[in-house]
Design a protein around this motif. Structure first.
Motif, short mmCIF file in Angstrom:
data_model
loop_
_atom_site.label_atom_id
_atom_site.label_comp_id
_atom_site.label_asym_id
_atom_site.label_seq_id
_atom_site.Cartn_x
_atom_site.Cartn_y
_atom_site.Cartn_z
N TYR A 27 -17.66 -26.62 -46.94
CA TYR A 27 -17.27 -28.02 -46.77
C TYR A 27 -18.52 -28.89 -46.95
O TYR A 27 -19.35 -29.01 -46.05
N GLU A 110 -8.35 -19.53 -42.76
CA GLU A 110 -9.03 -20.54 -43.57
C GLU A 110 -8.15 -21.77 -43.79
O GLU A 110 -8.63 -22.91 -43.80
N TRP A 111 -6.86 -21.54 -43.94
CA TRP A 111 -5.94 -22.66 -44.14
C TRP A 111 -5.89 -23.55 -42.90
O TRP A 111 -5.94 -24.78 -42.99
N SER A 114 -9.12 -25.59 -42.62
CA SER A 114 -9.14 -26.72 -43.56
C SER A 114 -8.29 -27.87 -43.04
O SER A 114 -8.70 -29.04 -43.08
#
Length: 245
Positions: A27, A110-111, A114
């Motif tokens: 990020y 990870e989703w 995010s």
């Protein structure tokens, strides 16, 4: 300019902290500030750095971290975004009660990370660049509105500020110092000049000169800073109507 959100990681397990930092590298708008291994260090780094986001591993010493969050309310009108991380849901209710923004369960998704970060960044107030530059010399303090600065010129180890009202102000620091401090619209265009690009009315590539809108003076630019001039040309073109002379 990419807006950066500063964060700290509070956890007694250094391997865990390093792994989380590695995961967050993807990020680009997140900027790591510091680790802290316990409540005391955590309180110190938060008060020192005023991060936008705080990640706390609640798998160990959770009660101490909740006390830390309560203590933080003495120093913050608005707490930073606090995200708890744990192996289980044991502390979910207490995290909600202590105004944690989110609660991540291990192993990471990870989703989910995010989505959580996207929502978190939307809650952080938009950052604005400071408009006032303070020039200090011994016990003399002079405050300049950066919007009123046309350009800066280097003169050995001093810098001359040329203002919209045609006055000139001398500061006893090098141009390089101010290059790091000034807002985004100030660009280095020459070894001896920094220009307020909001005040430019013309670019002459043939003569390597920029024209200043307020007094029609001209400031030279050099080939070594041509990238900044090209970016300025694109910026001016976005709000221009083109016509041949």
């Amino acid at each position: 300019m990419l807006v950066e959100y500063n964060y700290v990681i509070i956890c007694s397990d250094r391997d865990f902290s390093l792994d989380l930092k590695f995961r967050l590298k993807k990020y680009e708008d997140l900027a790591f500030v510091s680790f802290a291994k316990d409540k005391t260090e955590g309180l110190f780094v938060i008060l020192k750095h005023r991060p936008d986001i705080v990640f706390i591993n609640l798998s160990k010493n959770a009660p101490e971290y909740f006390k830390m969050v309560v203590e933080l309310r003495q120093y913050f009108h608005n707490l930073p975004i606090i995200i708890g991380i744990s192996n289980d849901k044991q502390y979910v209710f207490k995290a909600i009660k202590n105004h944690f923004f989110d609660y991540w369960l291990l192993p990471y998704s990870e989703w989910d990370i995010s989505k959580s970060l996207l929502h978190a960044k939307a809650q952080i107030p938009e950052k604005t660049e400071p408009k006032t530059l303070c020039l200090k010399s011994y016990r003399d303090f002079q405050y300049l509105n950066t919007d009123d600065i046309l350009y800066l010129k280097s003169d050995n180890n001093t810098t001359c500020f040329t203002m919209k009202n045609s006055s000139e102000i001398i500061a006893y620091k090098t141009l390089k110092v101010f290059e790091k401090q000034l807002p985004e619209q100030f660009k280095r265009i020459h070894q001896s000049y920094i220009l307020n690009t909001d005040c430019v009315s013309g670019i002459n590539y043939g003569k390597n000169l920029c024209t200043i809108a307020f007094n029609n003076s001209q400031v030279p630019f050099s080939k070594s800073y041509i990238k900044n001039i090209d970016e300025l040309k694109k910026k001016l073109a976005q709000s221009a109507i083109f016509a041949n002379k």
